[in-house]
Design an enzyme around this catalytic site. Structure first.
Site, PDB file in Angstrom:
ATOM      1  N   GLY A 223     -88.852  31.691 -35.691  1.00 15.74           N
ATOM      2  CA  GLY A 223     -89.743  31.298 -34.871  1.00 15.74           C
ATOM      3  C   GLY A 223     -90.682  32.310 -34.296  1.00 15.74           C
ATOM      4  N   ASP A 254     -93.522  26.134 -43.622  1.00 17.53           N
ATOM      5  CA  ASP A 254     -94.090  25.953 -44.996  1.00 17.53           C
ATOM      6  C   ASP A 254     -95.042  26.969 -45.333  1.00 17.53           C
ATOM      7  OD1 ASP A 254     -92.556  23.600 -45.111  1.00 17.53           O
ATOM      8  OD2 ASP A 254     -94.225  22.507 -44.094  1.00 17.53           O
TER       9      ASP A 254
END
Ligand code: RIB
Length: 308
Positions: A223, A254
């Site tokens: 993240g 993605d």
């Protein structure tokens, strides 16, 4: 110079609702906004890879409906070559996406529809394409047996293989041994290894276990802390880049995977390819939507230059 990238996966129409919080069971709440757009992890990765400069073929199944038309238009605009079957027996899938207004974080339910019927046999029909790829990548939104079979065809053909094990699922024995790179996020890593991933040291321990299970290299996406690259000879933390205020994190993984695949297909060193993937993800989270938030190559290069 870039080799062919072949991606197996799912397209769905994303239906994204922004609200202060999730409704409780039996409750109705008012949301702040709604957006309909192209999504699905495999398709998002294909779009990200193509916009980043890759020569991308996308293998999937669609229904014959307006969401299928959305898929075809999305791939045409991004320059992705579709390698698909369309069936009237099922529908093109959809995803419910809740986006928390304050953070841009998300929770998702996906119904893959026709893509949920992708079988090992369907994948075998594409064996020449998969085996002839420079880079082959898949995720776990279509049936596991199709992902497993495709990875073994790709490995046999000499393609470099990437498994993005999302959504988290139990992997069959031997599947990680078919992967040159496995790219889970923190929670997917915890699901596969059973180990906690809250610190960098814990991520390294979990990555070591992924190597012990057969993966060539583990790339754990962290993240806003970037990503960890870990193989038998080196372990490097690649810090996150920043391209502005975060609007929506859906599809960031993605973006990372698509750009990573393009960088590998260009022959970039894997750690540099991770940094390239992080740059693509950093830009994507500053925009709403998933596939529509994937940046063109020039923007990725500019961010990497600015934050060198
Ligand atoms: O990774 C984000 C994607 O997951 C969304 O586009 C949604 O469709 C789900 O598949």
């Amino acid at each position: 110079m870039t080799g062919k990238i072949v991606i197996l996966g799912v397209f769905v129409a994303d239906t994204a609702y922004r609200a202060e919080r999730m409704p409780r069971m039996g409750e109705t709440i008012l949301g702040n906004s709604f957006a309909l757009g192209p999504g699905g992890k495999g398709s998002n990765q294909a779009v990200a890879a193509a916009r980043a400069g890759g020569a991308v073929h996308f293998i999937s199944k669609l229904g014959q409906d307006t969401f299928a038309d959305m898929a075809l238009a999305t791939w045409k605009e991004a320059g992705v070559t579709p390698q698909i079957a369309q069936t009237g027996d099922s529908y093109t899938g959809a995803a419910y996406i809740f986006i928390e207004e304050a953070t841009g974080d998300n929770a998702i339910i996906i119904a893959p529809g026709a893509a949920g019927t992708i079988s090992a046999g369907f994948v075998e029909e594409k064996a020449d394409l998969i085996g002839g790829a420079a880079v082959f990548m898949t995720q776990l939104e279509q049936p596991m047996e199709a992902a497993h079979r495709a990875l073994s065809i790709a490995r046999k053909g000499g393609a470099r293989t990437i498994l993005n094990p999302a959504p988290a699922a139990e992997l069959p024995d031997g599947m990680l041994a078919l992967c040159d790179f496995v790219t889970p996020n923190e929670s997917e890593t915890e699901g596969i290894t059973g180990l906690p991933v809250e610190t960098l040291d814990q991520a390294r321990e979990a990555a070591e276990l992924l190597l012990a299970k057969g993966a060539g290299a583990a790339i754990i996406t962290l993240g806003d802390k970037g990503a960890l690259y870990h193989d038998a000879t080196r372990s490097e933390h690649v810090p996150a880049l920043s391209a502005g205020a975060v609007v929506e994190t859906t599809g960031a993984g993605d973006a990372f995977n698509g750009a990573f695949a393009t960088a590998l297909a260009e022959g970039m060193d894997p750690v540099e390819a991770v940094r390239f993937g992080c740059a693509c993800a950093a830009i994507s989270v500053t925009r709403p939507g998933t596939a529509p938030s994937m940046p063109p190559r020039a923007e990725i290069d500019a961010l990497l230059r600015d934050q060198a």
